[in-house]
Scaffold this active site. Sequence first.
Site, PDB file in Angstrom:
ATOM      1  N   SER A 273       0.760  -1.274   0.002  1.00  0.00           N
ATOM      2  CA  SER A 273       0.194   0.087  -0.193  1.00  0.00           C
ATOM      3  C   SER A 273       0.840   1.228  -0.066  1.00  0.00           C
ATOM      4  O   SER A 273       0.478   2.227  -0.752  1.00  0.00           O
ATOM      5  CB  SER A 273      -0.910   0.152   1.234  1.00  0.00           C
ATOM      6  OG  SER A 273      -1.989   1.238   0.929  1.00  0.00           O
TER       7      SER A 273
ATOM      8  N   GLY B  98      -7.969   1.414  -3.879  1.00  0.00           N
ATOM      9  CA  GLY B  98      -7.961   2.481  -2.602  1.00  0.00           C
ATOM     10  C   GLY B  98      -6.807   2.940  -2.458  1.00  0.00           C
ATOM     11  O   GLY B  98      -7.109   4.457  -1.922  1.00  0.00           O
ATOM     12  N   ASP B  99      -5.578   2.559  -2.855  1.00  0.00           N
ATOM     13  CA  ASP B  99      -4.302   3.181  -2.756  1.00  0.00           C
ATOM     14  C   ASP B  99      -4.298   4.454  -3.827  1.00  0.00           C
ATOM     15  O   ASP B  99      -3.992   5.628  -3.505  1.00  0.00           O
ATOM     16  CB  ASP B  99      -3.316   2.442  -3.047  1.00  0.00           C
ATOM     17  CG  ASP B  99      -3.176   1.365  -2.279  1.00  0.00           C
ATOM     18  OD1 ASP B  99      -3.375   1.407  -0.820  1.00  0.00           O
ATOM     19  OD2 ASP B  99      -2.631   0.347  -2.297  1.00  0.00           O
ATOM     20  N   ALA B 100      -5.034   4.214  -5.010  1.00  0.00           N
ATOM     21  CA  ALA B 100      -5.241   5.232  -6.172  1.00  0.00           C
ATOM     22  C   ALA B 100      -6.136   6.227  -5.408  1.00  0.00           C
ATOM     23  O   ALA B 100      -5.749   7.651  -5.546  1.00  0.00           O
ATOM     24  CB  ALA B 100      -5.577   5.090  -7.377  1.00  0.00           C
TER      25      ALA B 100
END
Length: 306
Positions: free
Chosen positions: A40, A238-240
């Site tokens: 992440s 989610g990281d983007a």
Amino acid sequence: MVTVLTAGHVNWDVTLRVDRLPQPDGEASIRSQHQSGGGSAANVAVALAGLGVRSELVGSVGDDDNGRLAKCELEDAGVCLDGLAVVEDAPTAVKYLLVDDAGEVSILGNDGANEAVRPADVDPDRVRRADHVHLTSQRPETASYIATVASEAGVPVSFDPGRRLGDRDYTETLVRADVVFATDHEAEAILESEYAARADDQLVAVTAGSDGAVLHAPDGRVSHPGFDVDPVDTSGAGDAFAAGFIATSLGLGLGPDCDTENDADDSARRRTLEFANACGALAASREGPRSVSTTADIRAFLERRN
């Protein structure tokens, strides 16, 4: 140039595309296999670099082939690795991602060298020099130390505790964070926990995949419905999203006609969610946990959708 320091896991990912996620005592067919960097913290660092941010990373990899491959990918993406430790007595963490035809993901993995960074290994001056610090899953005491150094220096802190939130005590880091990212499942624990003696101006961004996101603030909440895309791989979405949110909170990404100086303004918060959701949607529509979009890519996507 604006600098964001991310801290947490750096992995080597093996993505297996399967016809279905196997049930207990079941079997699935592998359609394809792909290897790339993951983790992440590393994913957010790469996404931020793609959005024009000077991106620095604190984490650890093993002194092995996977670690060298992970470092090369990060360097090629423009991420500064001065804070990345190379550990001789542990292998680079490897995650196996099972991705079905709907883009849903299951993950298997080992910690490897991921948790090697302790508070004494962190350069506090590197933390203080940043314009923003983003923390992901890691040793709770390391996350707490970085958050404390940053907050005492007046550096904004965001935190994405990830899937292992229920297994670890991140209370001190949660209290220090200005922004907390969570999925709709993780948010139940965050929003209802006793750590709620948090800062009065803390934001909690709750993502729900294709259903968009909700931003909880002390003075109310705003939402954005997200974007309907054909999901290919949701593992890095989610990281983007976090990278897009951070970029806009630093005044990047939205364009010159948007004013986000008053962060109590609902319209500014909705635009931030819109941009972050666009980052997540584009990531989910591409293969691999680390598809990189530029600011121009996101703006073009929003122009088509709006």
